[in-house]
Enzyme design. Structure first.
Site, PDB file in Angstrom:
ATOM      1  N   HIS A  72     -14.171   3.143  14.269  1.00 13.93           N
ATOM      2  CA  HIS A  72     -13.854   4.521  14.679  1.00 13.93           C
ATOM      3  C   HIS A  72     -14.730   5.511  13.928  1.00 13.93           C
ATOM      4  O   HIS A  72     -14.949   5.376  12.729  1.00 13.93           O
ATOM      5  CB  HIS A  72     -12.381   4.835  14.383  1.00 13.93           C
ATOM      6  CG  HIS A  72     -11.435   4.197  15.363  1.00 13.93           C
ATOM      7  ND1 HIS A  72     -10.084   4.424  15.341  1.00 13.93           N
ATOM      8  CD2 HIS A  72     -11.649   3.344  16.383  1.00 13.93           C
ATOM      9  CE1 HIS A  72      -9.499   3.743  16.319  1.00 13.93           C
ATOM     10  NE2 HIS A  72     -10.433   3.071  16.961  1.00 13.93           N
ATOM     11  N   TYR A 201      -3.174  11.946  14.122  1.00 14.56           N
ATOM     12  CA  TYR A 201      -2.195  12.366  13.108  1.00 14.56           C
ATOM     13  C   TYR A 201      -1.646  13.698  13.598  1.00 14.56           C
ATOM     14  O   TYR A 201      -2.403  14.661  13.750  1.00 14.56           O
ATOM     15  CB  TYR A 201      -2.867  12.567  11.741  1.00 14.56           C
ATOM     16  CG  TYR A 201      -3.248  11.291  11.034  1.00 14.56           C
ATOM     17  CD1 TYR A 201      -4.390  10.578  11.380  1.00 14.56           C
ATOM     18  CD2 TYR A 201      -2.464  10.787   9.987  1.00 14.56           C
ATOM     19  CE1 TYR A 201      -4.748   9.412  10.716  1.00 14.56           C
ATOM     20  CE2 TYR A 201      -2.814   9.613   9.320  1.00 14.56           C
ATOM     21  CZ  TYR A 201      -3.944   8.932   9.696  1.00 14.56           C
ATOM     22  OH  TYR A 201      -4.285   7.779   9.037  1.00 14.56           O
ATOM     23  N   PRO A 294       2.029   6.078   2.995  1.00 17.43           N
ATOM     24  CA  PRO A 294       1.018   5.507   3.893  1.00 17.43           C
ATOM     25  C   PRO A 294       0.112   6.517   4.605  1.00 17.43           C
ATOM     26  O   PRO A 294      -0.928   6.120   5.128  1.00 17.43           O
ATOM     27  CB  PRO A 294       1.856   4.735   4.920  1.00 17.43           C
ATOM     28  CG  PRO A 294       3.206   5.367   4.871  1.00 17.43           C
ATOM     29  CD  PRO A 294       3.394   5.861   3.479  1.00 17.43           C
ATOM     30  N   LYS A 298      -4.215   4.309   2.421  1.00 12.23           N
ATOM     31  CA  LYS A 298      -4.965   3.933   1.215  1.00 12.23           C
ATOM     32  C   LYS A 298      -4.499   2.633   0.545  1.00 12.23           C
ATOM     33  O   LYS A 298      -5.250   2.045  -0.246  1.00 12.23           O
ATOM     34  CB  LYS A 298      -4.887   5.059   0.171  1.00 12.23           C
ATOM     35  CG  LYS A 298      -5.710   6.254   0.538  1.00 12.23           C
ATOM     36  CD  LYS A 298      -7.185   5.918   0.558  1.00 12.23           C
ATOM     37  CE  LYS A 298      -8.011   6.989   1.217  1.00 12.23           C
ATOM     38  NZ  LYS A 298      -9.265   6.506   1.761  1.00 12.23           N
ATOM     39  N   TYR A 383     -10.902  10.081   3.206  1.00 12.36           N
ATOM     40  CA  TYR A 383     -10.305   9.162   4.183  1.00 12.36           C
ATOM     41  C   TYR A 383     -11.219   7.963   4.428  1.00 12.36           C
ATOM     42  O   TYR A 383     -10.784   6.814   4.411  1.00 12.36           O
ATOM     43  CB  TYR A 383     -10.041   9.902   5.498  1.00 12.36           C
ATOM     44  CG  TYR A 383      -9.181   9.124   6.489  1.00 12.36           C
ATOM     45  CD1 TYR A 383      -7.867   9.516   6.738  1.00 12.36           C
ATOM     46  CD2 TYR A 383      -9.670   8.024   7.176  1.00 12.36           C
ATOM     47  CE1 TYR A 383      -7.070   8.823   7.633  1.00 12.36           C
ATOM     48  CE2 TYR A 383      -8.883   7.324   8.066  1.00 12.36           C
ATOM     49  CZ  TYR A 383      -7.587   7.734   8.294  1.00 12.36           C
ATOM     50  OH  TYR A 383      -6.807   7.027   9.183  1.00 12.36           O
TER      51      TYR A 383
HETATM   52  P1  FAD Z   1       1.337  -7.131  -1.187  1.00 16.64           P
HETATM   53  O1  FAD Z   1       0.687  -7.125   0.140  1.00 16.64           O
HETATM   54  O2  FAD Z   1       2.709  -6.580  -1.307  1.00 16.64           O
HETATM   55  O3  FAD Z   1       1.299  -8.619  -1.723  1.00 16.64           O
HETATM   56  C1  FAD Z   1       2.043  -9.030  -2.854  1.00 16.64           C
HETATM   57  C2  FAD Z   1       2.420 -10.483  -2.676  1.00 16.64           C
HETATM   58  O4  FAD Z   1       3.135 -10.917  -3.844  1.00 16.64           O
HETATM   59  C3  FAD Z   1       3.342 -10.693  -1.490  1.00 16.64           C
HETATM   60  O5  FAD Z   1       2.829 -11.690  -0.651  1.00 16.64           O
HETATM   61  C4  FAD Z   1       4.663 -11.056  -2.135  1.00 16.64           C
HETATM   62  O6  FAD Z   1       5.433 -11.916  -1.306  1.00 16.64           O
HETATM   63  C5  FAD Z   1       4.204 -11.708  -3.414  1.00 16.64           C
HETATM   64  N1  FAD Z   1       5.247 -11.765  -4.461  1.00 16.64           N
HETATM   65  C6  FAD Z   1       6.209 -10.840  -4.728  1.00 16.64           C
HETATM   66  N2  FAD Z   1       7.022 -11.275  -5.689  1.00 16.64           N
HETATM   67  C7  FAD Z   1       6.565 -12.504  -6.049  1.00 16.64           C
HETATM   68  C8  FAD Z   1       7.021 -13.471  -6.980  1.00 16.64           C
HETATM   69  N3  FAD Z   1       8.137 -13.274  -7.711  1.00 16.64           N
HETATM   70  N4  FAD Z   1       6.342 -14.646  -7.110  1.00 16.64           N
HETATM   71  C9  FAD Z   1       5.240 -14.874  -6.349  1.00 16.64           C
HETATM   72  N5  FAD Z   1       4.779 -13.980  -5.418  1.00 16.64           N
HETATM   73  C10 FAD Z   1       5.424 -12.822  -5.293  1.00 16.64           C
HETATM   74  N6  FAD Z   1      -2.486   0.373   3.478  1.00 16.64           N
HETATM   75  C11 FAD Z   1      -3.716   0.709   3.967  1.00 16.64           C
HETATM   76  O7  FAD Z   1      -4.698   0.669   3.217  1.00 16.64           O
HETATM   77  N7  FAD Z   1      -3.900   1.089   5.267  1.00 16.64           N
HETATM   78  C12 FAD Z   1      -2.852   1.173   6.128  1.00 16.64           C
HETATM   79  O8  FAD Z   1      -3.086   1.454   7.316  1.00 16.64           O
HETATM   80  C13 FAD Z   1      -1.529   0.874   5.633  1.00 16.64           C
HETATM   81  N8  FAD Z   1      -0.455   0.935   6.450  1.00 16.64           N
HETATM   82  C14 FAD Z   1       0.732   0.442   6.011  1.00 16.64           C
HETATM   83  C15 FAD Z   1       1.780   0.429   6.889  1.00 16.64           C
HETATM   84  C16 FAD Z   1       2.997  -0.096   6.477  1.00 16.64           C
HETATM   85  C17 FAD Z   1       4.127  -0.104   7.468  1.00 16.64           C
HETATM   86  C18 FAD Z   1       3.169  -0.610   5.146  1.00 16.64           C
HETATM   87  C19 FAD Z   1       4.486  -1.222   4.693  1.00 16.64           C
HETATM   88  C20 FAD Z   1       2.122  -0.585   4.256  1.00 16.64           C
HETATM   89  C21 FAD Z   1       0.898  -0.063   4.674  1.00 16.64           C
HETATM   90  N9  FAD Z   1      -0.181  -0.031   3.809  1.00 16.64           N
HETATM   91  C22 FAD Z   1      -1.394   0.417   4.281  1.00 16.64           C
HETATM   92  C23 FAD Z   1      -0.066  -0.532   2.436  1.00 16.64           C
HETATM   93  C24 FAD Z   1      -0.572  -1.970   2.293  1.00 16.64           C
HETATM   94  O9  FAD Z   1       0.037  -2.817   3.231  1.00 16.64           O
HETATM   95  C25 FAD Z   1      -0.309  -2.466   0.877  1.00 16.64           C
HETATM   96  O10 FAD Z   1      -0.786  -1.507  -0.032  1.00 16.64           O
HETATM   97  C26 FAD Z   1      -1.001  -3.818   0.606  1.00 16.64           C
HETATM   98  O11 FAD Z   1      -0.329  -4.854   1.260  1.00 16.64           O
HETATM   99  C27 FAD Z   1      -1.071  -4.102  -0.885  1.00 16.64           C
HETATM  100  O12 FAD Z   1      -1.567  -5.395  -1.103  1.00 16.64           O
HETATM  101  P2  FAD Z   1      -1.121  -6.215  -2.380  1.00 16.64           P
HETATM  102  O13 FAD Z   1      -1.786  -7.546  -2.259  1.00 16.64           O
HETATM  103  O14 FAD Z   1      -1.340  -5.405  -3.584  1.00 16.64           O
HETATM  104  O15 FAD Z   1       0.460  -6.345  -2.259  1.00 16.64           O
HETATM  105  C1  DHB Z   2      -2.112   2.799  10.108  1.00 14.53           C
HETATM  106  C2  DHB Z   2      -1.263   3.066   9.062  1.00 14.53           C
HETATM  107  C3  DHB Z   2      -1.439   4.205   8.322  1.00 14.53           C
HETATM  108  O1  DHB Z   2      -0.629   4.474   7.281  1.00 14.53           O
HETATM  109  C4  DHB Z   2      -2.451   5.097   8.621  1.00 14.53           C
HETATM  110  O2  DHB Z   2      -2.586   6.222   7.890  1.00 14.53           O
HETATM  111  C5  DHB Z   2      -3.314   4.820   9.658  1.00 14.53           C
HETATM  112  C6  DHB Z   2      -3.145   3.655  10.400  1.00 14.53           C
HETATM  113  C7  DHB Z   2      -1.914   1.568  10.905  1.00 14.53           C
HETATM  114  O3  DHB Z   2      -0.999   0.808  10.574  1.00 14.53           O
HETATM  115  O4  DHB Z   2      -2.656   1.363  11.873  1.00 14.53           O
END
Ligand code: FAD
Ligand code: DHB
Length: 390
Positions: A72, A201, A294, A298, A383
């Protein structure tokens, strides 16, 4: 069992870190509490910054993303009667990419399989021991009920916001900052072609809405809802009705196409930062160290940026050079605070509180961001993503 780096968590941070370490010949073992199927199906992020995509390309993980994801040029900002495109390519020379976190997690999983990565899924009772010593370990019970101990030189806590790593750091050794927002997001996945070419947005007097997508036939949409909202309180018809109103259905001939909703979830919104992101031999990365609301997408991108810095630091550490490890927290936090500010800024610009004074400020801010090159470029730069080493 012994390894160089014990990684807790097989989310994007943990899997990408093990991939980066393997490329430099550093051995790791990953411990995850969920099943692989659960981790790979968890619907979350979808937007990747340019620097995240550059890094994925560099380490051989970008092939499917370019084939199946969408590039995009920018985003639309919408409020009643107004829709403006912010063109990141024109403003800062960068694209962003739509590619589901589910797909990225599968790509990581495949690459780890090809490398013969040792990964333990469905671990219970994971705990960290001896993090202040030179020989820390991670102890857990495997699905067969066997207690397993992984002794390591270093531990990477990539276990998200509720994992045991952050909890292992004494409160006297760290500082935390937290902000709760008075609203949540209701996120839905729907089997309907996106009604837009790029993300919308939208600010409206009744609250925020976001139109995103996952493929040619799947849309991803979000609605601002009350902080205590529950999925059951929202029928599919009601969700489409509110989305249509907030996204400006009918304005200038634009129409929001509705379709069957296949997934619904509520996401509370908060900002959280912990510093330092290291305690002796334990290093934190991703959501384990910080959470952003969200708006602005980021979270996943920050997790990837953290492990890009962390892998360099851990590789050097295993060769006896501790300088980058000593600098890791400070270097990572610079970007973390920038993204924390940007996410807070986007959130407060677009979500409504019912306060008429704030609503006027928001409309003024939206007007400025969309009419001033300086305003638009500031949004675009944050962004589309700062360089990994920012
Ligand atoms: P996580 O993905 O949370 O991974 C952590 C892992 O540790 C998990 O698999 C968990 O099961 C595991 N764990 C937990 N406890 C234990 C334990 N006791 N023992 C062993 N393992 C354990 N971010 C963006 O950049 N862009 C987006 O568009 C965006 N949209 C989002 C939309 C939604 C609805 C949500 C919920 C989040 C969004 N985010 C977005 C945020 C993004 O998904 C997270 O920041 C990202 O997953 C972080 O990655 P991580 O590996 O740090 O943590
Ligand atoms: C998505 C999630 C977000 O939080 C955002 O700012 C843009 C896109 C997504 O899940 O596609």
């Amino acid at each position: 069992m012994r390894t160089q780096v014990a990684i807790i968590g097989a989310g994007p941070a943990g899997l990408m870190l093990s991939h980066l370490l393997a490329r430099e010949g550093v051995e790791s073992v990953v411990v995850e509490c969920r099943s692989r199927a659960y981790v790979e199906a968890r619907i979350r992020a979808g937007l990747l910054e340019a620097s995240t995509v550059d890094l994925l390309d560099e380490v051989g993980l970008g092939r499917r993303l370019h084939a199946e994801g969408f590039a995009h040029r920018g985003i639309y900002l919408h409020w009643p009667g107004e829709r403006h495109h912010i063109d990141f390519v024109d403003l800062v020379g960068k694209m962003v990419y739509i590619y589901g976190q589910t797909e990225l997690t599968r790509d990581f999983g495949r690459a780890r399989d090809e490398d013969g990565q040792l990964l333990f899924y469905e671990a219970t009772g994971t705990r960290l021991e001896g993090i202040e010593s030179d020989s820390p370990s991670v102890v857990f019970t495997d699905p067969a009920g066997r207690e397993t101990r992984i002794e390591a030189d270093l531990i990477a806590g990539c276990d998200g916001s509720f994992g045991p790593s952050r909890e292992s750091i004494p409160s006297s050794a760290c500082q935390t900052w937290e902000k709760h927002y008075p609203y949540s997001w209701l996120g839905v996945l729907a089997n309907v072609a996106p009604s837009t070419d790029e993300l919308i947005y939208s600010w409206s007097p009744e609250g925020f809405a976001l139109h995103s997508m996952r493929s040619e036939s799947v849309s991803r949409l979000y609605l601002q809802v009350g902080p205590q909202a529950k999925v059951e309180e929202w029928s599919d018809d009601q969700i489409w009705e509110v989305l249509a109103r907030r996204l400006g259905d009918g304005e200038g001939g634009w129409h929001l196409e509705a379709g069957p909703i296949t997934e619904k979830s509520v996401l509370p919104m908060r900002s959280f930062v912990m510093a330092p992101m290291r305690h002796h031999r334990l290093f934190l990365a991703g959501d384990a160290a910080h959470i952003v609301p969200p708006t602005g997408a980021k979270g996943l991108n920050l997790a990837i940026a953290d492990v890009a810095l962390l892998s360099e630091a851990l590789v050097a550490f295993t060769k006896g050079d501790t300088l980058l490890a000593d600098e890791y927290s400070e270097r990572a936090l610079r970007r973390v605070w920038r993204c924390t500010h940007f996410s807070w800024w986007m959130t407060t610009m677009l979500h409504t509180s019912g306060d008429p004074f704030e609503a006027e400020l928001q409309r003024s801010q939206l007007g400025w961001v969309t009419s001033s090159v300086a305003g638009a470029a500031g949004l675009a730069e944050n962004y589309a993503g700062l360089p990994i080493g920012y």
